[in-house]
Design a protein around this motif. Structure first.
Motif, short mmCIF file in Angstrom:
data_model
loop_
_atom_site.label_atom_id
_atom_site.label_comp_id
_atom_site.label_asym_id
_atom_site.label_seq_id
_atom_site.Cartn_x
_atom_site.Cartn_y
_atom_site.Cartn_z
N MET A 147 49.13 38.61 34.65
CA MET A 147 47.93 40.01 35.33
C MET A 147 47.97 39.96 34.01
N HIS A 181 55.27 38.54 37.67
CA HIS A 181 53.81 38.76 38.28
C HIS A 181 53.06 39.96 36.44
N HIS A 192 44.90 38.72 40.47
CA HIS A 192 45.65 37.61 40.98
C HIS A 192 45.35 36.38 41.87
N HIS A 223 44.92 46.47 38.37
CA HIS A 223 44.58 46.18 39.93
C HIS A 223 43.67 47.54 40.69
N ASP A 228 50.06 45.50 34.82
CA ASP A 228 49.97 44.98 36.69
C ASP A 228 49.55 46.26 36.87
FE LIG Z 1 49.01 42.91 40.87
#
Ligand SMILES: [Fe+2]
Lengths: 415, 363
Positions: free
Chosen positions: A285, A281, A267, A202, A198
């Motif tokens: 990702m 989540h 996302h 980002h 994740d």
């Molecule tokens: Fe995220």
């Protein structure tokens, strides 16, 4: 140097990183002029023994500590309202959040509510409604991934109305984020893997999506390098304190990057797989990141290609011809996922088809993909993705990532 | 890399086209609806644009544009009088250097009380209350302290997290003038602060991220110094980030040495920074050239460590050339060198590096 026509950048939190960050809490509270904090956390954190470490550091110095350790994974406005009442009842003067994204977002909501003297969080919904410094707030992330200790946003569900309420204000950021290696030492391997991916997402989306800026770029590049150097290393050796701390720092850097540049398609679809099918989540990702890179390659080949440098170092970067760098980034992400899959004995999935629910049955059915694509169309991150996405495009990516097939690049409509 | 770190730079940056137009909205998001503008004399055009930016919002603004020399207590009193009698609730400082120092000090009196300011000036350790928002409308000539926790007043450096401005606005309409020698000297200060981060063992990943951005912005600006309209925004951006670094390291040894030299040789800190830069660059290449190269390659969009080094050197030469001080000789003798090293209280490798540099300067 990328210099956009216009950009904004902000990181209001003081960031303290180290192996002994927690021991500094009493002093930090003193500096903030407060003495009666409420600690917000969840049962997972308590079970892992992390709350005990925090309490030990606090109780040696102060008597009054209120603890609310029952934040559920699907925390909502009612939980926030309940904690706010608890805060007032105990005459608390500050908040310490120990946990993952859900705990930190709940804490942001509580802080808005108790500081603005509202009785219902719903009244503060939207952007810029919170205009004043809130109560002193310290956040201690216990996963290296979400970066929510760095964002200006709180997402709190309203389970009754079945909507997500979004709150945005510079004042929602914690005053202090403490990154302490002990907080992530006991994370289960599959969670370390997913949250690490994740954070990588980002950083990477921050670097190639449309709202990138010169300051988010440098945060993103450093984060990619740190994740690449530390994620697999700590998967092999989970007690590597230095590696854990580096990963926590990377996650924070990536959080700062994407809080200021936003994210894109990974996302967009990831939120939707989460909402429709309940996939965690970080797992979304990890599965979707290679597809996000492939889908945007023709528009952002230079930026994606540059991400190879923090992944492999100067020598290998220079050896790789310019036109092949982006593809190499995609294959490295797939290799990372494969290694994580092996180390976690299959718990880190490589495609959506393989994810199992609590009952041991396949969590996502092929017929869910249409709904995933439909819901994704309304996700705000879709606007920051370099290449456009309509329903068919989203369905195409969802289908490929479900089956684990690379994208058929010929099918990408180049808008 | 310092793994145990503590980094704080809570200034919101708003940069680019239309940045100034957002100032009213941004101020109101900080709960200020009646700001006082503090500006140096000769900034009428910028003030006019600023008044326009508030135009239809219905917000009232006041202007104090009599800042000329070093800020004095009389200036602070004047500002306090205007601020409180007319009910202002925020400050916009236009430009850099002394205007910002004055705005920071005046803000203590204006948004708390003259008594608290008096106590603070007597003992900067007393905690300041939350002050009303201070916003900087960035200029091109700086001393580096603008976005930091420091303010210089009566030749003394005061420090408090409350002195950090809430926001910096970087807009081309507020950036008038050419790439003058003074602008070049400001750029030299920026470059020395960025090099300091690479030369100190005490940097963190967080300061490093800002340092890399700072290099990228500075280099992009200096490269286009002769192209009107191209260099101002990146340069003013890099100037803001300098304060972020200074806030967190108090000034690395390069910056401190430049200040010590300036005091000793009666030159400006910028000129002394220019004299130190080629030596500091050489030292940085030697000590951490590979790391600098790896970090800056994607930011500068070049493909090798050597190219990064070449770009950095070219940037220095251009700055020195524009400042008109290329090859400046500070003629330091041995005892002066030792005195200066002692005055900035260095330890470990920084002390050794600084001593080597002094030997070079004195030979
Ligand atoms: Fe995220």
């Amino acid at each position: 140097m990328n210099f956009p026509v216009y950009y904004e950048f902000f990181c209001g939190a003081r960031i303290i990183a180290g192996h002994d960050g927690l021991e500094r809490i009493p002093l930090l509270l003193e500096e903030l002029g407060v003495a009666n904090p409420i600690i917000l956390t969840d049962k997972g954190v308590v079970g892992a023994g992390l709350l005990a470490i925090v309490l030990a550091s606090l109780r040696s110095e102060m008597r009054d500590v209120t603890v609310f350790d029952d934040i559920p994974p699907d925390s909502d406005i009612l939980v926030v309202n309940r904690i706010a009442r608890e805060y007032k009842k105990n005459a608390c003067d500050s908040i310490i959040a120990v946990g993952g994204g859900s705990v930190i977002d709940t804490a942001k909501g509580v802080n808005a509510l108790v500081s603005e003297d509202e009785s219902d969080l719903f009244n503060l919904k939207g952007a810029g409604r919170i205009k004043r410094q809130l109560k002193p707030f310290i956040a201690m992330p216990t996963t290296s991934g979400t970066g929510s200790e760095a964002t200006l946003v709180a997402v709190v569900k309203d389970n009754e109305k079945k909507v997500k309420c979004i709150f945005t204000s510079v004042f929602l950021q914690p005053n202090i984020a403490i990154l302490d290696s002990r907080m992530t030492l006991t994370l289960p391997p599959a969670v370390t893997a997913a949250t690490g991916m994740d954070a990588l997402t980002h950083a990477m989306e921050a670097y190639y999506c449309l709202q990138k800026n010169p300051i988010s770029d440098s945060h993103a590049l450093l984060a990619v390098e740190l994740i690449s150097q530390n994620l697999l290393k700590i998967m092999e050796n989970p007690h590597d304190k230095e590696g854990r701390l580096n990963l926590a720092i990377a996650s924070n850097l990536a959080g700062i990057a994407f809080a200021n540049s936003m994210v894109g398609m990974v996302h967009t679809l990831g939120h939707s797989f989460g909402a429709v099918c309940g996939v965690p989540h970080g797992v979304c990702m990890a599965v979707l990141l290679p597809y996000g890179l492939e889908y945007n390659m023709h528009k952002k080949s230079k930026e994606i290609g540059q991400l190879l440098l923090p992944l492999v170092g100067v020598e290998e970067y220079q050896k790789t011809p310019f036109r092949l760098r982006g593809e190499r980034v995609v294959s490295i992400i797939r290799e990372m996922n494969s290694s994580l899959n092996k180390i976690t004995e299959g718990k880190h999935p490589l495609r959506f088809k393989d994810i199992l629910g609590r009952d041991g049955r396949q969590l996502i059915r092929e017929e869910d993909l249409a709904t995933v694509a439909k819901v994704a169309r309304n996700d705000g991150s879709i606007f920051m993705n370099p290449e456009e996405l309509n329903y068919e495009d989203l369905l195409m990516v969802a289908t490929a990532s479900f089956a684990g097939n690379p994208l058929d690049v010929k099918q990408i409509k180049k808008g | 890399m310092l793994v145990h770190s503590d980094f704080y730079a809570p200034v919101k940056i708003i940069a680019g086209e239309g940045a100034m137009d957002n100032i009213a909205v941004e101020l109101s998001s900080l709960d200020s609806c009646k700001p006082l503008v503090i500006a140096p004399s000769g900034t009428a055009t910028i003030i006019r644009d600023l008044v326009c930016a508030f135009g239809e919002t219905g917000m009232e603004i006041g202007v104090f544009s009599h800042v000329t020399g070093k800020p004095t207590l009389a200036d602070v009193k004047n500002i306090h009088e205007i601020y409180t009698s007319r009910g202002f609730d925020g400050i916009i400082a236009v430009g850099g250097g002394k205007v910002v120092h004055l705005a920071k000090i005046a803000n203590i009196a204006a948004s708390s009380s003259p008594e608290i300011l008096r106590q603070f000036l007597a003992d900067e350790k007393i905690p300041l209350p939350q002050l009303n928002p201070l916003v900087i409308l960035s200029g091109l000539i700086i001393d580096g302290y603008e976005c930091s926790k420091y303010a210089i007043f009566s030749d003394k450096r005061y420090e408090s997290p409350s002195l950090i401005p809430k926001m910096v606005i970087v807009d081309k309409y507020a950036l008038s003038g050419v790439f003058s020698p003074e602008v070049a000297l400001s750029s030299a200060l920026v470059m020395i602060c960025a090099l300091d981060d690479y030369l100190t063992e005490k940097h963190s990943f967080f300061s490093r991220a800002y340092t890399n951005s700072l290099f990228g912005l500075l280099i992009a600006a200096v490269d286009k110094a002769r192209k009107p309209g191209k260099w101002k925004l990146p340069l003013a951006n890099s100037l803001s980030l300098t304060g972020f670094l200074l806030s967190n390291n108090g000034g690395g040894w390069g910056y401190q040495l430049a200040q010590a030299l300036a005091a000793k040789k009666e030159k400006s800190t910028g000129e002394c920074a220019c004299a130190l830069l080629p030596h500091l660059l050489e030292l940085a290449f030697e000590r951490c050239g590979e790391e600098m190269g790896r970090m800056l390659m994607p930011i500068l969009d070049v493909d090798s460590v050597d190219e990064v080094k070449a770009v950095l050197l070219a940037t220095y030469h251009k700055i020195a050339q524009e400042a008109g001080v290329e090859g400046i000789n500070l003629s330091i003798n041995n005892s002066e060198g030792e005195e200066m090293i002692a005055s900035i209280m260095l330890e470990g490798s920084a002390k050794a590096d600084c001593s080597r540099l002094m030997v070079r300067l004195s030979s």
